[in-house]
Design an enzyme around this catalytic site. Structure first.
Site, PDB file in Angstrom:
ATOM      1  N   ALA A  14       6.340   1.784  -8.262  1.00 18.83           N
ATOM      2  CA  ALA A  14       7.361   2.357  -7.380  1.00 18.83           C
ATOM      3  C   ALA A  14       8.312   3.247  -8.172  1.00 18.83           C
ATOM      4  O   ALA A  14       8.560   4.405  -7.801  1.00 18.83           O
ATOM      5  CB  ALA A  14       8.127   1.232  -6.684  1.00 18.83           C
ATOM      6  N   GLY A  47      -6.307  -4.614  -6.618  1.00 19.04           N
ATOM      7  CA  GLY A  47      -6.407  -3.220  -6.258  1.00 19.04           C
ATOM      8  C   GLY A  47      -5.389  -2.774  -5.244  1.00 19.04           C
ATOM      9  O   GLY A  47      -4.321  -3.370  -5.093  1.00 19.04           O
ATOM     10  N   GLU A 113     -10.955  -8.544   0.140  1.00 15.97           N
ATOM     11  CA  GLU A 113     -10.024  -9.626  -0.219  1.00 15.97           C
ATOM     12  C   GLU A 113      -9.641 -10.403   1.032  1.00 15.97           C
ATOM     13  O   GLU A 113      -9.896  -9.950   2.160  1.00 15.97           O
ATOM     14  CB  GLU A 113      -8.783  -9.060  -0.928  1.00 15.97           C
ATOM     15  CG  GLU A 113      -9.088  -8.616  -2.357  1.00 15.97           C
ATOM     16  CD  GLU A 113      -7.907  -8.061  -3.116  1.00 15.97           C
ATOM     17  OE1 GLU A 113      -6.809  -7.968  -2.546  1.00 15.97           O
ATOM     18  OE2 GLU A 113      -8.095  -7.699  -4.286  1.00 15.97           O
ATOM     19  N   HIS A 236      -0.065 -17.428  -4.884  1.00 16.82           N
ATOM     20  CA  HIS A 236      -1.460 -16.987  -4.999  1.00 16.82           C
ATOM     21  C   HIS A 236      -2.319 -18.234  -5.158  1.00 16.82           C
ATOM     22  O   HIS A 236      -1.997 -19.102  -5.969  1.00 16.82           O
ATOM     23  CB  HIS A 236      -1.624 -16.062  -6.199  1.00 16.82           C
ATOM     24  CG  HIS A 236      -2.889 -15.261  -6.155  1.00 16.82           C
ATOM     25  ND1 HIS A 236      -4.133 -15.846  -6.293  1.00 16.82           N
ATOM     26  CD2 HIS A 236      -3.113 -13.949  -5.959  1.00 16.82           C
ATOM     27  CE1 HIS A 236      -5.057 -14.898  -6.199  1.00 16.82           C
ATOM     28  NE2 HIS A 236      -4.464 -13.737  -5.992  1.00 16.82           N
ATOM     29  N   ARG A 282      -3.696 -15.817   2.300  1.00 15.75           N
ATOM     30  CA  ARG A 282      -3.251 -16.621   1.145  1.00 15.75           C
ATOM     31  C   ARG A 282      -2.417 -17.835   1.497  1.00 15.75           C
ATOM     32  O   ARG A 282      -2.476 -18.852   0.813  1.00 15.75           O
ATOM     33  CB  ARG A 282      -2.419 -15.739   0.223  1.00 15.75           C
ATOM     34  CG  ARG A 282      -3.280 -14.825  -0.542  1.00 15.75           C
ATOM     35  CD  ARG A 282      -2.482 -14.064  -1.539  1.00 15.75           C
ATOM     36  NE  ARG A 282      -3.391 -13.071  -2.073  1.00 15.75           N
ATOM     37  CZ  ARG A 282      -3.037 -12.042  -2.776  1.00 15.75           C
ATOM     38  NH1 ARG A 282      -1.764 -11.844  -3.049  1.00 15.75           N
ATOM     39  NH2 ARG A 282      -3.922 -11.203  -3.221  1.00 15.75           N
ATOM     40  N   HIS A 343       3.625 -15.888  -6.680  1.00 17.51           N
ATOM     41  CA  HIS A 343       2.964 -14.610  -6.961  1.00 17.51           C
ATOM     42  C   HIS A 343       3.751 -13.403  -6.461  1.00 17.51           C
ATOM     43  O   HIS A 343       3.834 -12.395  -7.150  1.00 17.51           O
ATOM     44  CB  HIS A 343       1.591 -14.642  -6.294  1.00 17.51           C
ATOM     45  CG  HIS A 343       0.746 -13.423  -6.516  1.00 17.51           C
ATOM     46  ND1 HIS A 343       0.329 -13.049  -7.773  1.00 17.51           N
ATOM     47  CD2 HIS A 343       0.239 -12.500  -5.657  1.00 17.51           C
ATOM     48  CE1 HIS A 343      -0.415 -11.945  -7.673  1.00 17.51           C
ATOM     49  NE2 HIS A 343      -0.468 -11.586  -6.408  1.00 17.51           N
ATOM     50  N   GLU A 367       8.244  -4.349  -4.586  1.00 11.59           N
ATOM     51  CA  GLU A 367       8.410  -5.790  -4.314  1.00 11.59           C
ATOM     52  C   GLU A 367       9.869  -6.190  -4.133  1.00 11.59           C
ATOM     53  O   GLU A 367      10.178  -7.137  -3.407  1.00 11.59           O
ATOM     54  CB  GLU A 367       7.773  -6.597  -5.452  1.00 11.59           C
ATOM     55  CG  GLU A 367       7.735  -8.089  -5.170  1.00 11.59           C
ATOM     56  CD  GLU A 367       6.959  -8.882  -6.215  1.00 11.59           C
ATOM     57  OE1 GLU A 367       6.308  -8.264  -7.075  1.00 11.59           O
ATOM     58  OE2 GLU A 367       7.012 -10.120  -6.159  1.00 11.59           O
ATOM     59  N   ARG A 378       2.258 -11.466   2.920  1.00 10.32           N
ATOM     60  CA  ARG A 378       1.683 -10.163   2.576  1.00 10.32           C
ATOM     61  C   ARG A 378       0.155 -10.205   2.566  1.00 10.32           C
ATOM     62  O   ARG A 378      -0.451 -11.133   2.006  1.00 10.32           O
ATOM     63  CB  ARG A 378       2.174  -9.740   1.192  1.00 10.32           C
ATOM     64  CG  ARG A 378       1.588  -8.439   0.696  1.00 10.32           C
ATOM     65  CD  ARG A 378       2.134  -8.123  -0.659  1.00 10.32           C
ATOM     66  NE  ARG A 378       1.709  -9.112  -1.616  1.00 10.32           N
ATOM     67  CZ  ARG A 378       0.691  -8.958  -2.453  1.00 10.32           C
ATOM     68  NH1 ARG A 378      -0.033  -7.851  -2.442  1.00 10.32           N
ATOM     69  NH2 ARG A 378       0.374  -9.908  -3.313  1.00 10.32           N
ATOM     70  N   LEU A 384       0.726  -2.557  -3.951  1.00  9.77           N
ATOM     71  CA  LEU A 384       0.692  -1.316  -4.734  1.00  9.77           C
ATOM     72  C   LEU A 384       0.771  -0.131  -3.771  1.00  9.77           C
ATOM     73  O   LEU A 384       1.414   0.882  -4.045  1.00  9.77           O
ATOM     74  CB  LEU A 384      -0.584  -1.240  -5.576  1.00  9.77           C
ATOM     75  CG  LEU A 384      -0.702  -2.226  -6.746  1.00  9.77           C
ATOM     76  CD1 LEU A 384      -2.071  -2.106  -7.421  1.00  9.77           C
ATOM     77  CD2 LEU A 384       0.388  -2.017  -7.787  1.00  9.77           C
TER      78      LEU A 384
END
Ligand code: SIN
Length: 529
Positions: A14, A47, A113, A236, A282, A343, A367, A378, A384
């Site tokens: 960022a 990624g 994912e 995570h 998650r 995480h 973040e 999330r 990213l």
């Protein structure tokens, strides 16, 4: 006092993306507390999510993000960021970022994912963040309009309120500890952008690097900005469980490529929790592992990808493969021992889709910020993306509100030392630091109760008082400043969690196990301006 057109705090995706774009219009300082490459971004493995395949669509990416976010995402923000992803990717590629491509077609090779209904994760093997960070840093180094102030620890924002001005609250600059010279410098700018990442280090077990101490949220909070949704801390599901290596992530992409979670008996268990099994979002997977560990008394569960053909893991996940191998785990033959760990911070400085906070002159991106993209949980690899896309929007928004060249002159007071001495016993700081991380893990992690939160609140009140005493009596050091920020952020997490009397996404409390849309389909917001 030094003047800049823009001050960026933090040097991950960022901050660097913002600085590169802003430098076309004026002088930029990047303030970063360690070496410039020490960021969460550099550690990101999996990624960056982007719709690229013919089977995929923006609607599907939006839908997956909203489902993971458990009713708290801002749909307009989600749609904007998702639809700007291809441009953000194109900009990164122009800067030299190499994403893996299919050797036959030359198209991006797309990973999978948890929570995604389609393959849409662009990656660079299993060190995607490092590739992005490296290319952005090269571009920054070649830009004469950007000055990178390494080992400079941002202490606090300088605001009209802090200076006792009657004019409306706004940011005027920043006090920064120059760690090499051991002095506090005053930086002046009307345009300050927080890109400091998250706060994983507030927990005993985390996948985050040492820099993740919640500095940006704590500074923004002290300056009066609104902070939202800090109760939503993402755990995570798969951090490596090993006595020597504490914070090593086993990317979700391993499950995306077919890795399955098994218990100590070698049997799968995720089908008992969710029909998406190991690839459920998650929050669900982390809670399931937490439960399995508690019920069976095992120290960890295992991620098994041994069924793939020989050479697959080594080639697709070289960083994970080699790190595990060095510890005696051959991921092509042995299931990898894993546990959940803190995480990602889904809440943060409340901002709009352009990164503008409630405090004039302050923007926050990545973040550290809460745009509404993540809601209560999330979706993997959306972070990213958010960092890159919102950074571009923020530059436009900053310039629209405060064009460069219209800067007012202010003589900001220098930092006053007062009657302080050197910290006499560092052990006290380390003790408090450990205590915060332990109590947050024991009382405020994956499964919460009102009683545990109350215990945490009582301890944090005492710790805050002690830390405030150190702050007034001792010369500032990075250890002390991090401790001050950690206790502040821990307090925000506990206060936000105590307020939310329901379970949703990443906030799960045994006292209120159901989701309560009638009363709680809204953000938890604290702040003065
Ligand atoms: C991972 O590789 O599992 C992390 C990706 C993310 O947190 O989005």
């Amino acid at each position: 006092m030094k003047n800049y057109d823009f001050i960026v705090v933090g040097s991950g995706i960022a901050g660097l993306s913002f600085a590169l774009r802003a430098a076309q219009k004026g002088r930029v300082a990047i303030v970063t507390k360690k070496d410039r490459g020490d960021s969460n971004t550099a550690k990101a493995q999996g990624g960056i999510a982007c719709v690229e395949s013919a089977e995929d669509s923006f609607d599907l990416h939006v839908k997956d993000t909203l489902i993971a976010g458990a009713g708290l995402c801002n749909e307009e923000v989600v749609r904007t960021i998702v639809s700007e992803a291809p441009q953000a990717i194109a900009d990164l590629v122009d800067l030299g970022v190499c994403f893996d491509r299919d050797s036959a077609s030359g198209d991006f090779s797309l990973g999978m994912e948890g929570g995604h209904s389609q393959r849409r994760i662009l990656h660079s093997k299993d060190t995607t963040g490092l590739e992005i960070e490296t290319q952005l840093l090269e571009a920054v180094a070649a830009n004469e309009n950007i000055e990178v102030l390494e080992h400079h620890f941002a202490i606090d924002l300088i605001t009209t309120r802090r200076l006792g001005f009657a004019s409306p609250p706004r940011c005027l600059g920043l006090y920064v500890l120059d760690e090499e010279k051991n002095t506090v410098v005053t930086l002046r700018s009307d345009r300050i952008v927080m890109c400091t990442g998250g706060c994983g280090r507030v927990y005993l077990y985390t996948t985050n690097p040492k820099v993740a101490t919640g500095d940006g949220v704590a500074m923004a909070w002290r300056a009066g900005a609104k902070i939202a949704n800090m109760e939503f801390i993402q755990f995570h599901p798969t951090c490596l469980y090993h006595p020597e290596v504490k914070s090593f992530l086993i990317s979700e992409a391993v499950r995306g490529e077919g890795g399955v979670l098994v218990g100590q008996d070698g049997k799968e268990f995720m089908h008992r929790y969710d029909e998406r099994k190991s690839l459920a979002p998650r929050d669900i997977v982390a809670r399931a592992i937490d439960r399995e560990i508690k019920v069976t008394g095992a120290a960890c569960v295992f991620l098994d990808i041994t069924h793939k053909k020989k050479g697959f893991v080594k080639d697709r996940f070289p960083h994970i493969y080699n790190t595990c191998l060095a510890l005696g785990i051959d991921a092509e033959k042995d299931p990898i021992p894993v546990v959940p760990a803190a995480h990602y911070q889904c809440g943060g400085v409340q901002v709009d889709v352009n990164g503008a906070s409630s405090l004039s002159g302050l923007w926050a991106v990545g973040e550290v910020a809460c745009t509404g993209l993540h809601g209560a949980n999330r979706l993997a690899s959306n972070s990213l993306l958010e960092g890159a896309a919102v950074a571009q929007r923020a530059v436009g928004n900053v310039l629209e509100k405060l064009p460069v060249g219209q800067t007012e002159t202010f003589d900001l007071p220098e930092w006053t030392l007062g009657n302080v001495t050197d910290v006499d016993e560092l052990v006290v700081i380390y003790h408090n630091w450990d205590e915060i991380r332990r109590l947050m893990w024991d009382y405020v992690s994956i499964v919460r109760t009102g009683k545990r939160l109350q215990r945490a609140a009582t301890r944090l009140q005492n710790l805050s008082r002690e830390v405030q005493e150190f702050y007034w009596n001792f010369k500032v050091t990075s250890e002390l400043l991090e401790l001050r920020n950690l206790v502040q952020v821990a307090t925000l997490i506990v206060d936000n969690a105590a307020q939310r009397t329901e379970s949703r996404g990443l906030h799960y409390t045994l006292d209120y196990p159901e989701r309560d849309d009638k009363n709680w389909r809204r953000d938890t917001v604290f702040g003065r301006v």
